[in-house]
Write a protein that holds these residues in place. Structure first.
Motif, mmCIF file in Angstrom:
data_model
loop_
_atom_site.group_PDB
_atom_site.id
_atom_site.type_symbol
_atom_site.label_atom_id
_atom_site.label_comp_id
_atom_site.label_asym_id
_atom_site.label_seq_id
_atom_site.Cartn_x
_atom_site.Cartn_y
_atom_site.Cartn_z
ATOM 1 N N LYS A 296 42.291 26.069 56.040
ATOM 2 C CA LYS A 296 42.177 26.830 56.470
ATOM 3 C C LYS A 296 43.588 27.724 56.303
ATOM 4 O O LYS A 296 45.462 27.047 56.138
ATOM 5 C CB LYS A 296 42.362 27.444 58.121
ATOM 6 C CG LYS A 296 40.630 26.790 57.787
ATOM 7 C CD LYS A 296 40.354 27.473 59.665
ATOM 8 C CE LYS A 296 39.060 26.902 60.100
ATOM 9 N NZ LYS A 296 38.449 26.282 60.777
ATOM 10 N N VAL A 297 43.923 28.817 55.756
ATOM 11 C CA VAL A 297 45.669 29.543 55.220
ATOM 12 C C VAL A 297 45.100 30.461 56.596
ATOM 13 O O VAL A 297 44.240 31.731 56.088
ATOM 14 C CB VAL A 297 45.298 29.281 53.533
ATOM 15 C CG1 VAL A 297 46.676 30.611 53.332
ATOM 16 C CG2 VAL A 297 45.074 28.120 53.324
ATOM 17 N N PHE A 298 46.501 31.126 57.410
ATOM 18 C CA PHE A 298 46.889 32.225 57.327
ATOM 19 C C PHE A 298 48.376 33.057 56.881
ATOM 20 O O PHE A 298 48.745 32.111 56.713
ATOM 21 C CB PHE A 298 47.324 31.495 59.187
ATOM 22 C CG PHE A 298 47.897 32.805 59.856
ATOM 23 C CD1 PHE A 298 47.107 34.165 60.820
ATOM 24 C CD2 PHE A 298 48.828 32.762 59.873
ATOM 25 C CE1 PHE A 298 47.274 35.152 61.368
ATOM 26 C CE2 PHE A 298 49.461 33.812 60.524
ATOM 27 C CZ PHE A 298 48.447 34.680 61.864
ATOM 28 N N VAL A 299 48.326 33.477 56.434
ATOM 29 C CA VAL A 299 48.935 34.630 56.269
ATOM 30 C C VAL A 299 49.767 36.059 57.114
ATOM 31 O O VAL A 299 48.572 36.614 57.003
ATOM 32 C CB VAL A 299 48.548 35.074 54.977
ATOM 33 C CG1 VAL A 299 49.891 35.917 54.125
ATOM 34 C CG2 VAL A 299 48.073 34.099 53.363
ATOM 35 N N ASP A 300 50.694 35.759 57.416
ATOM 36 C CA ASP A 300 51.468 36.861 58.448
ATOM 37 C C ASP A 300 52.383 37.498 57.221
ATOM 38 O O ASP A 300 52.284 37.368 56.197
ATOM 39 C CB ASP A 300 52.444 36.669 59.450
ATOM 40 C CG ASP A 300 52.408 37.421 60.823
ATOM 41 O OD1 ASP A 300 51.981 38.118 60.247
ATOM 42 O OD2 ASP A 300 53.179 37.276 61.478
ATOM 43 N N GLU A 301 52.262 38.902 57.820
ATOM 44 C CA GLU A 301 52.862 40.044 57.161
ATOM 45 C C GLU A 301 52.207 40.144 55.364
ATOM 46 O O GLU A 301 53.134 40.654 54.569
ATOM 47 C CB GLU A 301 54.593 40.084 56.459
ATOM 48 C CG GLU A 301 55.266 39.666 57.982
ATOM 49 C CD GLU A 301 54.960 40.209 59.149
ATOM 50 O OE1 GLU A 301 55.117 41.513 58.583
ATOM 51 O OE2 GLU A 301 55.065 40.576 60.538
ATOM 52 N N TYR A 302 51.106 39.867 55.503
ATOM 53 C CA TYR A 302 50.373 40.274 54.004
ATOM 54 C C TYR A 302 50.823 41.431 53.080
ATOM 55 O O TYR A 302 50.794 41.572 52.427
ATOM 56 C CB TYR A 302 49.323 40.239 54.197
ATOM 57 C CG TYR A 302 48.076 39.851 53.377
ATOM 58 C CD1 TYR A 302 48.029 39.278 52.628
ATOM 59 C CD2 TYR A 302 47.516 41.520 52.902
ATOM 60 C CE1 TYR A 302 47.636 38.791 51.477
ATOM 61 C CE2 TYR A 302 46.593 40.918 51.633
ATOM 62 C CZ TYR A 302 46.450 40.138 50.923
ATOM 63 O OH TYR A 302 45.859 39.987 49.453
ATOM 64 N N LEU B 28 44.080 36.440 56.226
ATOM 65 C CA LEU B 28 45.630 37.963 56.072
ATOM 66 C C LEU B 28 45.723 39.619 56.967
ATOM 67 O O LEU B 28 44.947 39.629 57.749
ATOM 68 C CB LEU B 28 44.643 38.872 55.285
ATOM 69 C CG LEU B 28 44.163 37.733 53.887
ATOM 70 C CD1 LEU B 28 43.539 38.832 52.531
ATOM 71 C CD2 LEU B 28 45.441 35.863 53.391
ATOM 72 N N VAL B 29 46.702 38.663 57.528
ATOM 73 C CA VAL B 29 47.786 39.919 58.704
ATOM 74 C C VAL B 29 48.355 40.462 58.313
ATOM 75 O O VAL B 29 49.208 40.051 57.760
ATOM 76 C CB VAL B 29 47.483 39.197 59.902
ATOM 77 C CG1 VAL B 29 48.883 40.182 61.484
ATOM 78 C CG2 VAL B 29 46.909 38.446 60.692
ATOM 79 N N GLY B 30 47.665 41.977 58.662
ATOM 80 C CA GLY B 30 49.685 42.720 57.692
ATOM 81 C C GLY B 30 49.232 43.815 57.970
ATOM 82 O O GLY B 30 48.480 45.165 59.138
ATOM 83 N N ASP C 218 53.700 44.650 46.617
ATOM 84 C CA ASP C 218 52.545 46.171 47.075
ATOM 85 C C ASP C 218 51.442 46.277 48.211
ATOM 86 O O ASP C 218 50.620 45.634 48.005
ATOM 87 C CB ASP C 218 51.656 45.536 45.787
ATOM 88 C CG ASP C 218 50.779 46.963 45.349
ATOM 89 O OD1 ASP C 218 50.730 48.302 46.917
ATOM 90 O OD2 ASP C 218 49.938 47.907 44.600
ATOM 91 N N TYR C 219 51.987 46.948 49.621
ATOM 92 C CA TYR C 219 51.340 46.913 50.670
ATOM 93 C C TYR C 219 49.120 47.865 50.464
ATOM 94 O O TYR C 219 48.926 47.361 50.671
ATOM 95 C CB TYR C 219 51.562 48.047 52.003
ATOM 96 C CG TYR C 219 51.738 49.817 51.146
ATOM 97 C CD1 TYR C 219 50.340 50.034 51.566
ATOM 98 C CD2 TYR C 219 52.755 49.987 50.192
ATOM 99 C CE1 TYR C 219 49.956 51.506 50.975
ATOM 100 C CE2 TYR C 219 52.077 51.209 50.153
ATOM 101 C CZ TYR C 219 51.242 52.069 50.335
ATOM 102 O OH TYR C 219 50.736 53.281 49.321
ATOM 103 N N ARG C 220 49.370 48.037 49.436
ATOM 104 C CA ARG C 220 47.461 48.453 48.496
ATOM 105 C C ARG C 220 46.995 47.010 48.486
ATOM 106 O O ARG C 220 45.974 47.303 48.356
ATOM 107 C CB ARG C 220 47.639 49.320 47.282
ATOM 108 C CG ARG C 220 48.340 50.250 47.838
ATOM 109 C CD ARG C 220 48.702 51.109 47.100
ATOM 110 N NE ARG C 220 49.516 50.880 45.773
ATOM 111 C CZ ARG C 220 50.130 50.969 44.434
ATOM 112 N NH1 ARG C 220 49.395 52.236 44.227
ATOM 113 N NH2 ARG C 220 50.617 50.239 44.091
#
Length: 84
Positions: free
Chosen positions: A37-43, A66-68, A81-83
């Protein structure tokens, strides 16, 4: 500052890595098999190439979390790019 001959920057490393996992199935398999599993914070601060690397490695076999927060996006100066 302009790069000198023989120097590489972070964006070069990302591009070399992406090309490596696309062109070398053994490398792709070895790296993608490291994590279930891969967790990305500040996506919200992910760049297009980072997005491409993540989804190239883990789009099928792994679970991505993904969390952002768009309102906290601060890295557009490095192509985030937040989009995404």
């Amino acid at each position: 500052k302009a790069k000198q001959i023989g120097e590489i920057g972070y964006d070069d490393i990302e591009n070399i890595f992406l090309r490596g996992i696309k062109e070398n199935p053994e490398l792709h398999k070895k790296i993608s098999s490291l994590y279930e599993k891969v967790f990305v914070d500040e996506y919200q601060d992910i760049s297009p190439i980072e997005y491409e690397i993540l989804f190239e490695l883990w789009k099928k076999e792994k679970k991505l979390f993904l969390v952002g927060d768009v309102k906290q996006s601060i890295y557009s100066f490095r192509k985030a790019d937040y989009r995404i």
